[in-house]
Design a protein around this motif. Sequence first.
Motif, short mmCIF file in Angstrom:
data_model
loop_
_atom_site.label_atom_id
_atom_site.label_comp_id
_atom_site.label_asym_id
_atom_site.label_seq_id
_atom_site.Cartn_x
_atom_site.Cartn_y
_atom_site.Cartn_z
N LEU A 1 64.99 28.29 53.62
CA LEU A 1 66.30 27.97 54.16
C LEU A 1 66.50 26.47 54.35
O LEU A 1 67.62 25.99 54.27
CB LEU A 1 66.52 28.70 55.49
CG LEU A 1 66.49 30.22 55.41
CD1 LEU A 1 66.63 30.82 56.81
CD2 LEU A 1 67.57 30.75 54.51
N VAL B 1 69.26 28.02 49.66
CA VAL B 1 69.37 29.37 50.21
C VAL B 1 70.00 29.26 51.59
O VAL B 1 69.56 28.46 52.41
CB VAL B 1 67.97 30.04 50.31
CG1 VAL B 1 68.07 31.41 50.92
CG2 VAL B 1 67.32 30.11 48.93
N ALA C 1 68.40 34.67 54.66
CA ALA C 1 67.26 35.46 54.19
C ALA C 1 67.45 36.89 54.68
O ALA C 1 67.73 37.11 55.86
CB ALA C 1 65.95 34.89 54.73
#
Length: 46
Positions: free
Chosen positions: A2, A7, A10
């Motif tokens: 992260l 990204v 999650a």
Amino acid sequence: MLRGGRVTSALVGASSAQQLEDSVAATRNLDFDADELARIDAIIKP
């Protein structure tokens, strides 16, 4: 994953209650030293 910016979230997909407990417990330590971060980066970089 992260912290790299690629990204944004999650997803936890547990197949058992124990796996879910283990995944939640893993979030209790989010402070990593430089060596640990380098090892993580080596695993997740394409």
